[in-house]
Design an enzyme around this catalytic site. Structure first.
Site, mmCIF file in Angstrom:
data_model
loop_
_atom_site.group_PDB
_atom_site.id
_atom_site.type_symbol
_atom_site.label_atom_id
_atom_site.label_comp_id
_atom_site.label_asym_id
_atom_site.label_seq_id
_atom_site.Cartn_x
_atom_site.Cartn_y
_atom_site.Cartn_z
ATOM 1 N N SER A 2 1.825 32.265 -17.881
ATOM 2 C CA SER A 2 0.667 32.947 -18.467
ATOM 3 C C SER A 2 0.164 34.025 -17.512
ATOM 4 O O SER A 2 -0.263 33.739 -16.389
ATOM 5 C CB SER A 2 -0.451 31.935 -18.738
ATOM 6 O OG SER A 2 -1.599 32.639 -19.144
ATOM 7 N N HIS A 10 3.390 34.651 -21.600
ATOM 8 C CA HIS A 10 2.242 34.320 -22.454
ATOM 9 C C HIS A 10 1.082 35.251 -22.114
ATOM 10 O O HIS A 10 0.707 35.398 -20.950
ATOM 11 C CB HIS A 10 1.866 32.856 -22.212
ATOM 12 C CG HIS A 10 0.792 32.332 -23.105
ATOM 13 N ND1 HIS A 10 1.017 31.913 -24.398
ATOM 14 C CD2 HIS A 10 -0.536 32.147 -22.886
ATOM 15 C CE1 HIS A 10 -0.117 31.481 -24.930
ATOM 16 N NE2 HIS A 10 -1.089 31.620 -24.034
ATOM 17 N N ASP A 38 -2.811 36.129 -22.899
ATOM 18 C CA ASP A 38 -4.067 35.593 -23.428
ATOM 19 C C ASP A 38 -5.054 36.705 -23.720
ATOM 20 O O ASP A 38 -5.514 37.392 -22.811
ATOM 21 C CB ASP A 38 -4.686 34.643 -22.396
ATOM 22 C CG ASP A 38 -3.961 33.319 -22.349
ATOM 23 O OD1 ASP A 38 -3.770 32.711 -23.409
ATOM 24 O OD2 ASP A 38 -3.585 32.913 -21.238
ATOM 25 N N MET A 84 -8.719 37.511 -24.976
ATOM 26 C CA MET A 84 -10.042 36.887 -25.161
ATOM 27 C C MET A 84 -11.068 37.968 -25.469
ATOM 28 O O MET A 84 -11.109 38.998 -24.797
ATOM 29 C CB MET A 84 -10.436 36.161 -23.884
ATOM 30 C CG MET A 84 -9.413 35.129 -23.442
ATOM 31 S SD MET A 84 -9.887 34.404 -21.892
ATOM 32 C CE MET A 84 -8.538 33.244 -21.635
ATOM 33 N N HIS A 122 -1.414 35.389 -27.523
ATOM 34 C CA HIS A 122 -2.341 34.333 -27.967
ATOM 35 C C HIS A 122 -3.716 34.954 -28.171
ATOM 36 O O HIS A 122 -4.401 35.280 -27.201
ATOM 37 C CB HIS A 122 -2.353 33.238 -26.873
ATOM 38 C CG HIS A 122 -3.317 32.126 -27.131
ATOM 39 N ND1 HIS A 122 -3.660 31.207 -26.150
ATOM 40 C CD2 HIS A 122 -4.003 31.764 -28.244
ATOM 41 C CE1 HIS A 122 -4.520 30.340 -26.658
ATOM 42 N NE2 HIS A 122 -4.756 30.651 -27.906
ATOM 43 N N MET A 178 -7.367 34.708 -28.807
ATOM 44 C CA MET A 178 -8.576 33.873 -28.840
ATOM 45 C C MET A 178 -9.712 34.813 -29.236
ATOM 46 O O MET A 178 -10.527 35.225 -28.414
ATOM 47 C CB MET A 178 -8.816 33.247 -27.469
ATOM 48 C CG MET A 178 -7.852 32.115 -27.156
ATOM 49 S SD MET A 178 -7.703 31.818 -25.404
ATOM 50 C CE MET A 178 -6.459 33.016 -24.977
ATOM 51 N N MET A 234 -3.644 23.391 -27.768
ATOM 52 C CA MET A 234 -4.420 23.688 -26.568
ATOM 53 C C MET A 234 -4.682 22.381 -25.823
ATOM 54 O O MET A 234 -5.171 21.413 -26.396
ATOM 55 C CB MET A 234 -5.755 24.351 -26.920
ATOM 56 C CG MET A 234 -5.665 25.784 -27.419
ATOM 57 S SD MET A 234 -4.814 26.933 -26.326
ATOM 58 C CE MET A 234 -5.778 26.819 -24.828
ATOM 59 N N GLY A 290 -6.795 27.784 -15.055
ATOM 60 C CA GLY A 290 -7.125 26.919 -13.924
ATOM 61 C C GLY A 290 -7.961 25.692 -14.250
ATOM 62 O O GLY A 290 -8.491 25.048 -13.351
ATOM 63 N N ASP A 334 -0.592 24.503 -23.835
ATOM 64 C CA ASP A 334 -1.224 25.597 -23.091
ATOM 65 C C ASP A 334 -2.532 25.114 -22.453
ATOM 66 O O ASP A 334 -3.462 24.737 -23.167
ATOM 67 C CB ASP A 334 -1.509 26.745 -24.079
ATOM 68 C CG ASP A 334 -2.139 27.958 -23.423
ATOM 69 O OD1 ASP A 334 -2.181 28.024 -22.182
ATOM 70 O OD2 ASP A 334 -2.578 28.861 -24.175
ATOM 71 N N GLY A 354 -3.687 23.923 -18.156
ATOM 72 C CA GLY A 354 -3.577 22.871 -17.147
ATOM 73 C C GLY A 354 -2.177 22.289 -17.033
ATOM 74 O O GLY A 354 -2.011 21.129 -16.627
HETATM 75 C C1 DX5 Z 1 -6.659 29.254 -21.586
HETATM 76 C C2 DX5 Z 1 -5.443 30.127 -21.844
HETATM 77 C C3 DX5 Z 1 -4.243 29.688 -21.098
HETATM 78 C C4 DX5 Z 1 -4.348 29.840 -19.609
HETATM 79 C C5 DX5 Z 1 -3.492 28.788 -18.977
HETATM 80 O O1 DX5 Z 1 -7.718 29.713 -22.354
HETATM 81 O O2 DX5 Z 1 -5.115 30.088 -23.224
HETATM 82 O O3 DX5 Z 1 -3.072 30.343 -21.561
HETATM 83 O O4 DX5 Z 1 -3.938 31.105 -19.162
HETATM 84 O O5 DX5 Z 1 -3.692 28.838 -17.628
HETATM 85 P P1 DX5 Z 1 -3.543 27.568 -16.697
HETATM 86 O O6 DX5 Z 1 -2.110 27.157 -16.711
HETATM 87 O O7 DX5 Z 1 -4.003 28.076 -15.386
HETATM 88 O O8 DX5 Z 1 -4.440 26.486 -17.253
HETATM 89 ZN ZN ZN Z 2 -3.069 30.883 -23.963
#
Ligand code: DX5
Ligand code: ZN
Length: 245
Positions: free
Chosen positions: A16, A41, A43, A45, A74, A76, A145, A153, A184, A186
């Site tokens: 990611s 990946h 993200d 937002m 992705h 969001m 998720m 993180g 996706d 942690g």
């Molecule tokens: C969270 C994102 C994830 C995130 C994952 O909102 O959708 O894709 O980047 O990052 P880690 O692996 O650090 O949890």
């Molecule tokens: Zn994501």
């Protein structure tokens, strides 16, 4: 009943980009490209669907020009409708939208397909999996998720494992269900192994992969550990996704 046409799809590792160093984005993308990871990946937002803002189509375009691999976008975002074309034009291969948007989902699936892209559907930890069920025969990827979206993180939420198991049971019981199960949030090495045991085949990992000096070794290690776990569960690995590409 087990679906005879469906075996566990091949493993896909998707670093990611959110966890990369944005001060040297092109170098980071090239690092992913050289690592052997199948997907990257991305993200997106919007500061409304989630309490954070990341980046837009212009960054995705930069990623596209730096690598030829699969771009997993992705969204969001509360209004994905207006963003589909810009991200398609920027080079997305798959666009994932959130099932929490309820009434919008049918139209969004059509539009993403119409743009010639793969369709992903994401479900947040507190959302019931029953909401995604009626869409499963029409999507390429179910994104489960494993943290509440918005930030990289965060620690993995263990209760999401039962959701992965249920999705896997649904996939194995209906011939039309050939979607990937992507996790996706942690995803450390240990959590990837647990998710693989539950039925996941596609692993998004930000902090755990970018936190390693040697990204290629980290990707290789994650893939090898997952494959070993699948061997222990005696799950045949067949690439249903590549066949539909
Ligand atoms: C969270 C994102 C994830 C995130 C994952 O909102 O959708 O894709 O980047 O990052 P880690 O692996 O650090 O949890
Ligand atoms: Zn994501």
């Amino acid at each position: 009943m087990t679906n005879p046409l469906i075996s566990t799809p091949s493993i896909i590792i998707a670093p990611s980009l959110l966890a990369a160093n944005f001060g040297r984005i092109e170098k980071e993308v090239k690092r992913v490209s050289a690592s052997g990871a199948e997907w990257i990946h991305l993200d997106i937002m919007d500061g409304h669907f989630v309490p954070n803002i990341s980046f837009g189509p212009s960054v995705v375009q930069t990623v596209r020009s730096a690598m030829s691999g699969f771009l997993d976008v992705h969204l969001m975002c509360s209004k994905p409708d207006i963003l589909l074309k810009p991200f398609a034009d920027a080079g997305a291969d798959q666009i994932t939208v959130h099932v929490e948007l309820n009434d919008m989902i049918d139209g969004l699936i059509w539009k993403i397909k119409d743009l010639g892209l793969k369709v992903g559907l994401a479900v947040n930890p507190p959302t019931s999996l029953t909401l995604v069920r009626r869409f499963l025969s029409r999507i390429d990827t179910l994104l489960i998720m494993t943290v509440n979206p918005g930030f990289g993180g965060q620690p993995f939420i263990p209760e999401t494992i039962t959701k992965i198991q249920l999705a896997n049971r649904w996939r194995n019981s209906v011939p039309d269900n050939v979607f990937r199960i992507e996790v996706d949030g942690g995803i450390t090495l240990q959590r990837a192994i647990e998710c693989a045991g539950a039925g996941a085949d596609t692993f998004v990992s930000g902090t755990a992969l970018f936190g390693q000096r040697n990204l290629s070794a980290a990707v290789r290690n994650m893939r090898r550990s997952i494959a070993n776990k699948l061997k222990q569960c005696s799950k045949p690995v067949v690439d249903t996704f590549a066949a539909s590409n």
